[in-house]
Design a protein around this motif. Structure first.
Motif, PDB file in Angstrom:
ATOM      1  N   GLY A   1      11.873   9.456   5.562  1.00 21.15           N
ATOM      2  CA  GLY A   1      11.587  10.577   6.251  1.00 21.15           C
ATOM      3  C   GLY A   1      10.827  10.544   7.549  1.00 21.15           C
ATOM      4  N   PHE A   2      11.057   9.353   8.348  1.00 18.63           N
ATOM      5  CA  PHE A   2      10.126   9.334   9.402  1.00 18.63           C
ATOM      6  C   PHE A   2      11.419   9.294  10.449  1.00 18.63           C
ATOM      7  CE2 PHE A   2       7.295   7.342   6.487  1.00 18.63           C
ATOM      8  CZ  PHE A   2       6.323   8.228   6.410  1.00 18.63           C
ATOM      9  N   SER A   3      11.690  10.495  11.011  1.00 16.54           N
ATOM     10  CA  SER A   3      12.984  10.558  11.781  1.00 16.54           C
ATOM     11  C   SER A   3      12.508  10.106  13.181  1.00 16.54           C
ATOM     12  CB  SER A   3      13.467  12.090  11.863  1.00 16.54           C
ATOM     13  OG  SER A   3      12.474  13.074  12.613  1.00 16.54           O
TER      14      SER A   3
ATOM     15  N   LYS B   1       0.877  -1.308   0.093  1.00 16.48           N
ATOM     16  CA  LYS B   1      -0.071   0.048  -0.060  1.00 16.48           C
ATOM     17  C   LYS B   1       0.937   1.215   0.035  1.00 16.48           C
ATOM     18  CE  LYS B   1      -4.194  -1.772   1.905  1.00 16.48           C
ATOM     19  NZ  LYS B   1      -5.341  -1.540   2.895  1.00 16.48           N
ATOM     20  N   GLY B   2       2.270   1.252  -0.242  1.00 14.60           N
ATOM     21  CA  GLY B   2       3.144   2.192   0.097  1.00 14.60           C
ATOM     22  C   GLY B   2       2.743   2.781   1.460  1.00 14.60           C
ATOM     23  N   ASP B   3       2.481   2.389   2.353  1.00 15.97           N
ATOM     24  CA  ASP B   3       2.368   2.846   3.851  1.00 15.97           C
ATOM     25  C   ASP B   3       3.500   2.803   4.573  1.00 15.97           C
ATOM     26  OD1 ASP B   3       1.742   4.017   6.183  1.00 15.97           O
ATOM     27  OD2 ASP B   3       0.048   2.629   6.605  1.00 15.97           O
ATOM     28  N   TYR B   4       4.806   3.667   4.300  1.00 21.17           N
ATOM     29  CA  TYR B   4       6.127   3.639   4.970  1.00 21.17           C
ATOM     30  C   TYR B   4       6.150   3.923   6.390  1.00 21.17           C
ATOM     31  CZ  TYR B   4       7.433   1.932   0.295  1.00 21.17           C
ATOM     32  OH  TYR B   4       7.330   1.377  -0.959  1.00 21.17           O
ATOM     33  N   LYS B   5       5.037   4.860   6.769  1.00 22.10           N
ATOM     34  CA  LYS B   5       5.122   5.126   8.018  1.00 22.10           C
ATOM     35  C   LYS B   5       4.645   3.800   8.893  1.00 22.10           C
ATOM     36  CE  LYS B   5       3.138   8.093  11.586  1.00 22.10           C
ATOM     37  NZ  LYS B   5       2.035   9.124  12.028  1.00 22.10           N
TER      38      LYS B   5
END
Length: 219
Positions: free
Chosen positions: A106-108, A65-69
């Motif tokens: 980009g999820f620091s 689903k491209g949900d990388y978070k």
């Protein structure tokens, strides 16, 4: 001395006997609802043979689903699973993978979460010097990047280390730095500070006039 090392703050523990579709209505991470369902189920099953099938299914779905978070969130559950099993090799492997994914997309918060989880594992295994070295390294990187979560988590990690070593003064000093940093960033909109106030309150002398201030912040 009772040591409270908060590795994965704010992770929910819910019953896996409840239909998973009921979980999505309380999805605080704002990730895909189905991925969140697998996250909750894996959290409940951590440390058991049932856990990894939930994690693998959730990771595959997140990628599809491209949900990388969501992928980062469910990888944090995999960290908790291996932490519960005291499986250091797999824990460190997943922490490294989580850092790479979090950095790439980009999820620091999850990048620094992985680092500070490693600090916690080292500390719980009695490798205090290694834990402190890593915590200071992470702090330096977070400060260079001016990353709110990274600095806050590093102050707490360093405070936890001094707490374990019985150095109340330095523990309180770093917990207070975490509190000050918290109120000067946007973390106050997304993170709870109650645990840190509680940590300060339990370490300060009862006769200290400011102790009551920290106790009241917890209530």
């Amino acid at each position: 001395m009772k040591v409270r090392i908060v590795i994965l703050a704010a992770l929910l523990v819910l019953s896996s006997l409840v239909s998973p579709r009921l979980f999505a209505q309380n999805n605080p991470y704002e990730i895909d609802d189905q991925v969140y369902d697998y996250f909750i189920l894996s959290r409940k099953a951590k440390g058991t043979d049932q856990c990894m099938p939930y994690i693998k299914a959730g990771q595959q779905l997140a990628v599809e689903k491209g949900d990388y978070k969501g992928l980062c969130v469910i990888m944090s559950s995999e960290l908790a699973h291996y932490y519960t099993l005291s499986d250091e090799a797999n824990f460190m492997r997943v922490a490294e993978d989580l850092r790479k994914i979090a950095r790439q997309y980009g999820f620091s918060q999850y990048y620094y979460h992985a680092f500070n989880s490693q600090v916690g594992l080292l500390l719980n295994k009695g490798r205090v010097v290694s834990a402190l070295d890593l915590a200071n390294e992470v702090m330096h990187e977070a400060e260079m990047e001016n990353d709110a979560y990274g600095v806050f988590g590093s102050y707490r990690a360093i405070a936890n280390i001094y707490h374990l070593r019985g150095n109340k003064r330095l523990a309180v000093e770093n917990y207070k730095k975490a509190i000050e940093w918290y109120w000067n960033t946007d973390l106050k909109d997304t993170q709870s500070i109650s645990q840190t106030y509680f940590d300060v309150a339990t370490l300060m002398p009862a006769k200290d006039d400011s102790t009551l201030f920290y106790v009241e912040k917890v209530i």
